[in-house]
Motif scaffolding. Structure first.
Motif, PDB file in Angstrom:
ATOM      1  N   GLN A 192       0.834  -1.206   0.000  1.00 46.88           N
ATOM      2  CA  GLN A 192       0.000   0.000   0.000  1.00 46.88           C
ATOM      3  C   GLN A 192       0.867   1.253   0.000  1.00 46.88           C
ATOM      4  OE1 GLN A 192      -2.892   0.107   3.162  1.00 46.88           O
ATOM      5  NE2 GLN A 192      -3.823   2.011   2.466  1.00 46.88           N
ATOM      6  N   ILE A 193       1.904   1.257   0.838  1.00 43.79           N
ATOM      7  CA  ILE A 193       2.824   2.397   0.877  1.00 43.79           C
ATOM      8  C   ILE A 193       3.533   2.545  -0.471  1.00 43.79           C
ATOM      9  CG2 ILE A 193       4.959   3.272   1.912  1.00 43.79           C
ATOM     10  CD1 ILE A 193       4.037   1.889   4.534  1.00 43.79           C
ATOM     11  N   ARG A 194       3.956   1.441  -1.029  1.00 44.56           N
ATOM     12  CA  ARG A 194       4.679   1.472  -2.306  1.00 44.56           C
ATOM     13  C   ARG A 194       3.814   2.065  -3.417  1.00 44.56           C
ATOM     14  NH1 ARG A 194       5.988  -4.023  -5.683  1.00 44.56           N
ATOM     15  NH2 ARG A 194       7.386  -3.155  -7.244  1.00 44.56           N
ATOM     16  N   LEU A 206     -10.068   1.325  -4.931  1.00 45.27           N
ATOM     17  CA  LEU A 206     -10.219   0.131  -4.100  1.00 45.27           C
ATOM     18  C   LEU A 206     -11.558  -0.508  -4.437  1.00 45.27           C
ATOM     19  CD1 LEU A 206      -9.037  -1.521  -1.646  1.00 45.27           C
ATOM     20  CD2 LEU A 206     -10.605  -0.184  -0.213  1.00 45.27           C
ATOM     21  N   SER A 207     -11.558  -1.827  -4.482  1.00 41.05           N
ATOM     22  CA  SER A 207     -12.804  -2.532  -4.799  1.00 41.05           C
ATOM     23  C   SER A 207     -13.666  -2.725  -3.556  1.00 41.05           C
ATOM     24  CB  SER A 207     -12.498  -3.902  -5.410  1.00 41.05           C
ATOM     25  OG  SER A 207     -11.757  -4.690  -4.495  1.00 41.05           O
ATOM     26  N   GLY A 208     -13.074  -2.560  -2.371  1.00 39.06           N
ATOM     27  CA  GLY A 208     -13.818  -2.778  -1.137  1.00 39.06           C
ATOM     28  C   GLY A 208     -14.292  -1.476  -0.520  1.00 39.06           C
ATOM     29  N   ASN A 209     -14.915  -1.615   0.634  1.00 37.51           N
ATOM     30  CA  ASN A 209     -15.398  -0.474   1.384  1.00 37.51           C
ATOM     31  C   ASN A 209     -14.218   0.214   2.063  1.00 37.51           C
ATOM     32  OD1 ASN A 209     -16.576   1.264   3.348  1.00 37.51           O
ATOM     33  ND2 ASN A 209     -18.425   0.000   3.372  1.00 37.51           N
ATOM     34  N   VAL A 210     -13.979   1.485   1.742  1.00 34.40           N
ATOM     35  CA  VAL A 210     -12.794   2.185   2.245  1.00 34.40           C
ATOM     36  C   VAL A 210     -12.889   2.496   3.738  1.00 34.40           C
ATOM     37  CG1 VAL A 210     -12.249   3.194   0.001  1.00 34.40           C
ATOM     38  CG2 VAL A 210     -13.682   4.469   1.614  1.00 34.40           C
ATOM     39  N   SER A 247      -6.084  -2.711  19.618  1.00 34.50           N
ATOM     40  CA  SER A 247      -7.521  -2.515  19.800  1.00 34.50           C
ATOM     41  C   SER A 247      -8.093  -1.474  18.842  1.00 34.50           C
ATOM     42  CB  SER A 247      -7.826  -2.123  21.249  1.00 34.50           C
ATOM     43  OG  SER A 247      -7.080  -0.984  21.634  1.00 34.50           O
ATOM     44  N   GLU A 248      -7.227  -0.653  18.242  1.00 35.29           N
ATOM     45  CA  GLU A 248      -7.687   0.328  17.256  1.00 35.29           C
ATOM     46  C   GLU A 248      -7.446  -0.205  15.846  1.00 35.29           C
ATOM     47  OE1 GLU A 248      -7.178   5.044  16.078  1.00 35.29           O
ATOM     48  OE2 GLU A 248      -5.400   3.920  16.703  1.00 35.29           O
ATOM     49  N   THR A 249      -8.490  -0.221  15.042  1.00 39.34           N
ATOM     50  CA  THR A 249      -8.371  -0.611  13.640  1.00 39.34           C
ATOM     51  C   THR A 249      -8.506   0.631  12.770  1.00 39.34           C
ATOM     52  OG1 THR A 249      -9.202  -2.868  13.936  1.00 39.34           O
ATOM     53  CG2 THR A 249      -9.469  -1.892  11.759  1.00 39.34           C
ATOM     54  N   LEU A 250      -7.455   0.940  12.013  1.00 40.44           N
ATOM     55  CA  LEU A 250      -7.497   2.074  11.088  1.00 40.44           C
ATOM     56  C   LEU A 250      -8.156   1.632   9.789  1.00 40.44           C
ATOM     57  CD1 LEU A 250      -3.907   3.579  11.530  1.00 40.44           C
ATOM     58  CD2 LEU A 250      -6.016   4.242  12.687  1.00 40.44           C
ATOM     59  N   SER A 251      -9.045   2.450   9.269  1.00 40.37           N
ATOM     60  CA  SER A 251      -9.692   2.121   7.999  1.00 40.37           C
ATOM     61  C   SER A 251      -8.701   2.253   6.848  1.00 40.37           C
ATOM     62  CB  SER A 251     -10.884   3.041   7.753  1.00 40.37           C
ATOM     63  OG  SER A 251     -10.442   4.360   7.467  1.00 40.37           O
ATOM     64  N   TYR A 252      -9.028   1.620   5.730  1.00 39.71           N
ATOM     65  CA  TYR A 252      -8.181   1.725   4.543  1.00 39.71           C
ATOM     66  C   TYR A 252      -8.064   3.192   4.118  1.00 39.71           C
ATOM     67  CZ  TYR A 252      -6.189   0.570  -0.021  1.00 39.71           C
ATOM     68  OH  TYR A 252      -5.358   0.478  -1.118  1.00 39.71           O
ATOM     69  N   ASP A 253      -9.160   3.919   4.193  1.00 40.90           N
ATOM     70  CA  ASP A 253      -9.154   5.329   3.804  1.00 40.90           C
ATOM     71  C   ASP A 253      -8.240   6.143   4.713  1.00 40.90           C
ATOM     72  OD1 ASP A 253     -10.285   7.630   2.261  1.00 40.90           O
ATOM     73  OD2 ASP A 253     -11.058   8.189   4.235  1.00 40.90           O
ATOM     74  N   GLU A 254      -8.277   5.871   6.015  1.00 40.50           N
ATOM     75  CA  GLU A 254      -7.414   6.619   6.924  1.00 40.50           C
ATOM     76  C   GLU A 254      -5.942   6.304   6.665  1.00 40.50           C
ATOM     77  OE1 GLU A 254      -7.133   7.968  11.588  1.00 40.50           O
ATOM     78  OE2 GLU A 254      -8.573   6.418  10.999  1.00 40.50           O
ATOM     79  N   LEU A 255      -5.648   5.042   6.376  1.00 39.04           N
ATOM     80  CA  LEU A 255      -4.275   4.690   6.022  1.00 39.04           C
ATOM     81  C   LEU A 255      -3.837   5.418   4.757  1.00 39.04           C
ATOM     82  CD1 LEU A 255      -4.019   0.835   6.682  1.00 39.04           C
ATOM     83  CD2 LEU A 255      -2.817   2.667   7.881  1.00 39.04           C
ATOM     84  N   TYR A 264       3.566  13.234   0.636  1.00 42.12           N
ATOM     85  CA  TYR A 264       3.414  14.324  -0.329  1.00 42.12           C
ATOM     86  C   TYR A 264       2.712  15.562   0.215  1.00 42.12           C
ATOM     87  CZ  TYR A 264       4.899  10.692  -3.545  1.00 42.12           C
ATOM     88  OH  TYR A 264       5.615   9.707  -4.169  1.00 42.12           O
ATOM     89  N   GLY A 265       2.393  15.555   1.496  1.00 37.09           N
ATOM     90  CA  GLY A 265       1.811  16.744   2.101  1.00 37.09           C
ATOM     91  C   GLY A 265       0.350  16.981   1.747  1.00 37.09           C
ATOM     92  N   GLN A 266      -0.289  16.003   1.125  1.00 39.26           N
ATOM     93  CA  GLN A 266      -1.716  16.136   0.818  1.00 39.26           C
ATOM     94  C   GLN A 266      -2.398  14.781   0.938  1.00 39.26           C
ATOM     95  OE1 GLN A 266      -2.152  17.447  -3.239  1.00 39.26           O
ATOM     96  NE2 GLN A 266      -0.743  15.925  -4.053  1.00 39.26           N
ATOM     97  N   GLU A 267      -3.672  14.804   1.295  1.00 42.14           N
ATOM     98  CA  GLU A 267      -4.415  13.569   1.497  1.00 42.14           C
ATOM     99  C   GLU A 267      -5.071  13.130   0.196  1.00 42.14           C
ATOM    100  OE1 GLU A 267      -7.139  14.134   4.693  1.00 42.14           O
ATOM    101  OE2 GLU A 267      -5.554  14.207   6.219  1.00 42.14           O
ATOM    102  N   TRP A 268      -4.790  11.879  -0.193  1.00 40.61           N
ATOM    103  CA  TRP A 268      -5.374  11.338  -1.413  1.00 40.61           C
ATOM    104  C   TRP A 268      -6.759  10.761  -1.125  1.00 40.61           C
ATOM    105  CZ3 TRP A 268      -1.240   8.333  -4.722  1.00 40.61           C
ATOM    106  CH2 TRP A 268      -0.187   9.203  -5.022  1.00 40.61           C
ATOM    107  N   VAL A 269      -7.669  11.025  -2.044  1.00 41.92           N
ATOM    108  CA  VAL A 269      -9.008  10.454  -1.964  1.00 41.92           C
ATOM    109  C   VAL A 269      -8.995   9.099  -2.664  1.00 41.92           C
ATOM    110  CG1 VAL A 269     -11.431  10.726  -2.603  1.00 41.92           C
ATOM    111  CG2 VAL A 269     -10.084  12.724  -1.899  1.00 41.92           C
TER     112      VAL A 269
END
Length: 358
Positions: A192-194, A206-210, A247-255, A264-269
């Motif tokens: 994902q980082i790559r 993403l094909s799943g729920n973000v 105990s905390e699960t980060l969503s795919y969107d938050e990651l 890159y200093g900006q959040e990708w949608v």
């Protein structure tokens, strides 16, 4: 080799050359006599109390030779077996090695240990044996089992086999979250980082729920849980199943937003696309000459799965609490990539030729 004569408890570790095994050896130091049943030596500097015994779990003859060596060294009373060896690959959905290593190898090990005095058998399983949950819910150890592909199916089969064949040996089934460490060493997270670092088109879809995600677990917290289980072996129930993860699960969107902001200093949608289209895209990518695609069509059906843990049982029985979190670890992981891209790629087994121009 002379017979080992120490007052330390004996721990047998299968898969000692893997990330978990080598991390446990580093953590345990010289508290035990560690007998490492493995096909190769641990990659890190092992303590003086560690002894490597060549072993191939897929060979009944080889395994019995390894256990004969354990006897020859004078170890018939074993404080704990840490059964960490397993086959695991994202290259394909199925492989005969899942059965040969994860199931039959476990069975052969249990049979070979019958004339030893074993105080505990710890089995490294996975959260993926469980059915996923919805955001807001939390999985506990009694949550329904619903493994969806060969790896977790083999772990369920091995768990059931252990319960049938354990005799009077107390067992701990550790169902662990997605592992990572300070250098990443998590295949899904690395990929994902790559994708974001290389600004690939697929990094924005993403094909799943973000809003869904999975529970992660830092390697240091993993080995702490193992060490606590060994230390408290005489206090635990005969059969102990534990979920070990944050105990905390980060969503795919938050990651996605966190990684892109760090890089890159900006959040990708991230945009959701139909699964049929995603499967076709994966299939097409795998046909391209020289392609190095991680995503496979069979993974698409898993993209909606969500895992969040209730770790109250581990807290109660082990006194265990994760000291790390992916949220606080991500900045240092990303910073290491920015400071030394080639080294980060090599450390995480990525092809350097896909590095973007600096």
């Amino acid at each position: 080799m002379a017979t080992i004569e120490t007052g330390l408890g004996t721990v047998i570790i299968t898969g000692s050359s893997g990330l978990i095994g080598s991390a446990f050896l580093a953590h345990a130091g010289e508290r035990y006599t560690e007998l490492c049943l493995d096909s190769k030596a641990p990659p890190r500097l092992a303590p003086k109390t560690a002894h490597i015994i060549p072993c191939d779990l897929t060979s009944d003859e080889n395994l019995h030779q390894a256990l004969d060596e354990v006897r020859r060294l004078g170890h018939r009373r074993i404080a704990s077996i840490l059964h960490l060896a397993a086959y695991y690959s994202f290259a394909s959905e199925s492989s005969p090695l899942y059965e040969q290593v994860n199931v039959r190898g476990t069975e052969q090990l249990l049979h070979g240990l019958r004339d030893f005095e074993v105080e505990q058998f710890i089995f490294a399983s996975t959260m993926l044996v469980h059915a996923p949950c919805e955001p807001g819910a939390r999985i506990n150890e009694d949550w329904p089992l619903q493994p969806k592909w060969s790896y977790p199916k083999s772990k369920v089969a091995a768990e059931q086999l252990i319960l049938r064949e354990r005799g009077d040996v107390p067992v701990v089934l550790m169902r662990i979250g997605a592992l990572y460490d300070d250098h990443c060493h998590s295949i899904p997270l690395t990929q994902q980082i790559r994708r974001i670092y290389e600004k690939r088109f697929v990094s924005r879809i993403l094909s799943g729920n973000v809003t869904h995600g999975v529970a992660f677990l830092h390697m240091e917290d993993m080995v702490t849980a193992l060490a606590l289980a060994v230390e408290r072996r005489k206090e635990l129930p005969q059969v102990t199943t534990l979920l070990i993860g944050e105990s905390e699960t980060l969503s795919y969107d938050e990651l996605q937003r966190t990684i892109s902001r760090q890089l890159y200093g900006q959040e990708w949608v991230t945009h959701q696309i139909p699964k049929r289209l995603a499967k076709f895209g994966c299939w097409l990518q795998n046909l391209l000459p020289g392609a190095d695609p991680f995503l496979k069509p069979w993974m698409i059906d898993l993209s909606d799965d969500h895992y969040a843990f209730d770790i109250s049982r581990a807290r109660t029985l082990l006194g265990w609490e994760p000291r790390h979190s992916l949220r606080t670890s991500l900045p240092s992981i990303i910073n290491e990539l920015k400071l030394d891209p080639e080294g980060w790629y090599e450390n995480n087994h990525l092809r350097a030729k896909t590095l973007p121009s600096q």
